[in-house]
Design an enzyme around this catalytic site. Structure first.
Site, PDB file in Angstrom:
ATOM      1  N   ASP A   1      -2.640   3.259 -15.215  1.00 37.70           N
ATOM      2  CA  ASP A   1      -2.570   2.032 -14.440  1.00 37.70           C
ATOM      3  C   ASP A   1      -2.663   0.872 -15.423  1.00 37.70           C
ATOM      4  O   ASP A   1      -3.106   1.036 -16.567  1.00 37.70           O
ATOM      5  CB  ASP A   1      -3.724   2.012 -13.432  1.00 37.70           C
ATOM      6  CG  ASP A   1      -3.888   0.670 -12.748  1.00 37.70           C
ATOM      7  OD1 ASP A   1      -2.883   0.146 -12.241  1.00 37.70           O
ATOM      8  OD2 ASP A   1      -5.018   0.150 -12.738  1.00 37.70           O
TER       9      ASP A   1
ATOM     10  N   ASP B   1      -3.144  -3.223 -14.486  1.00 35.35           N
ATOM     11  CA  ASP B   1      -4.097  -4.284 -14.161  1.00 35.35           C
ATOM     12  C   ASP B   1      -5.449  -3.702 -13.774  1.00 35.35           C
ATOM     13  O   ASP B   1      -5.546  -2.834 -12.903  1.00 35.35           O
ATOM     14  CB  ASP B   1      -3.551  -5.123 -13.005  1.00 35.35           C
ATOM     15  CG  ASP B   1      -2.301  -5.896 -13.402  1.00 35.35           C
ATOM     16  OD1 ASP B   1      -2.436  -7.056 -13.797  1.00 35.35           O
ATOM     17  OD2 ASP B   1      -1.204  -5.310 -13.315  1.00 35.35           O
TER      18      ASP B   1
ATOM     19  N   ASP C   1      -8.315   1.967 -11.792  1.00 35.20           N
ATOM     20  CA  ASP C   1      -9.557   1.302 -11.352  1.00 35.20           C
ATOM     21  C   ASP C   1      -9.616   1.033  -9.858  1.00 35.20           C
ATOM     22  O   ASP C   1     -10.698   0.834  -9.308  1.00 35.20           O
ATOM     23  CB  ASP C   1      -9.693  -0.052 -12.069  1.00 35.20           C
ATOM     24  CG  ASP C   1      -8.670  -1.061 -11.567  1.00 35.20           C
ATOM     25  OD1 ASP C   1      -9.069  -2.134 -11.088  1.00 35.20           O
ATOM     26  OD2 ASP C   1      -7.456  -0.778 -11.641  1.00 35.20           O
TER      27      ASP C   1
END
Length: 252
Positions: free
Chosen positions: A23, A25, A204
């Protein structure tokens, strides 16, 4: 008194049989007030490139951003990638695959964008991001508007069977119902150089839970960045800085 043990241990180092899915961001880069204001540290880009070389190209970005933005952020690297949560998929050979949608989708999205812009005009600080096949409403600049943004999104997705809402960090997105990061990981794992490897997914956010489920289902590793419950992740790293350190360690 002894310190309590963390809920999840840190991930081990990669071995040469792994495939790495990242991932972007909140995992590799810090959030910014606007999506176009983020920056990737040059040495992190270099570490990812080294890992890609070591794993014979089995490193992919899996992001809500479109491929064009990912390429700008990671240039001169041009990695295999899943953009827009997997709506866009680029394998190692550079071929881009995009999901097809019904003829009425463009008209609905155009109307939704107009309504969202009017909504944002009445809620200063709310940012509307047109993603072509989807739409994101950011409220990082207007935290007081969170409930109004969610209510707007709920109201406008209602009755639209082909789209769902994807919540994230100070954002909610309209995305095609079948599009998610887990599907993207499973699709990429069908292609070389990913095929036959052990998938390792780092993320996240709530959008990354699909990726965690996919990695777990393929007997790989899932790594949560930060603290959040519940989560399907098996391992964890506390923050973006620790992700950078882990990547640097794996680059050599």
């Amino acid at each position: 008194m002894a310190e309590p043990l963390p809920l999840r241990p840190p991930p081990p180092l990669l071995d040469d049989a792994c495939a790495l899915f990242l991932d972007v961001d909140g995992t590799l880069i810090e959030f910014a007030a606007r999506p176009d204001a983020v920056q990737l540290l040059p040495d992190v880009r270099e570490a990812i490139g080294r890992i890609s070389d070591r794993l014979e190209g089995a490193v992919a970005l899996v992001s809500g951003r479109p491929l064009e933005q990912l390429d700008q952020l990671f240039a001169p690297l041009k990695l295999p990638a899943a953009g827009l949560h997997g709506h866009e998929l680029r394998a190692q050979d550079g071929h881009v695959m995009r999901d097809e949608h019904g003829d009425d989708t463009a008209d609905w999205l155009h109307a939704l964008h107009q309504q969202a812009m009017r909504f944002a005009h009445g809620h200063p600080g709310v940012l509307v991001e047109n993603k072509g096949v989807g739409l994101a409403l950011h409220w990082r600049g207007a935290p007081h508007a969170a409930n109004d943004v969610r209510a707007f999104a709920d109201r406008h997705v209602r009755g639209r069977a082909s789209y769902r809402l994807q919540p994230g960090d100070h954002v909610v997105e309209f995305v095609p119902v079948a599009t998610n990061k887990g599907r993207a990981v499973r699709r990429l794992m069908q292609y070389l150089p990913f095929r036959g490897r052990l998938p390792v997914f780092l993320g996240d956010d709530l959008t990354d839970e699909f990726g965690f489920d996919a990695a777990n289902g393929l007997h790989g590793w899932s790594v949560l960045i930060g603290e959040r419950e519940p989560s399907a992740a098996v391992f964890a790293l506390p923050d973006i800085r620790s992700v950078h350190a882990w990547l640097r360690e794996n680059a050599y």
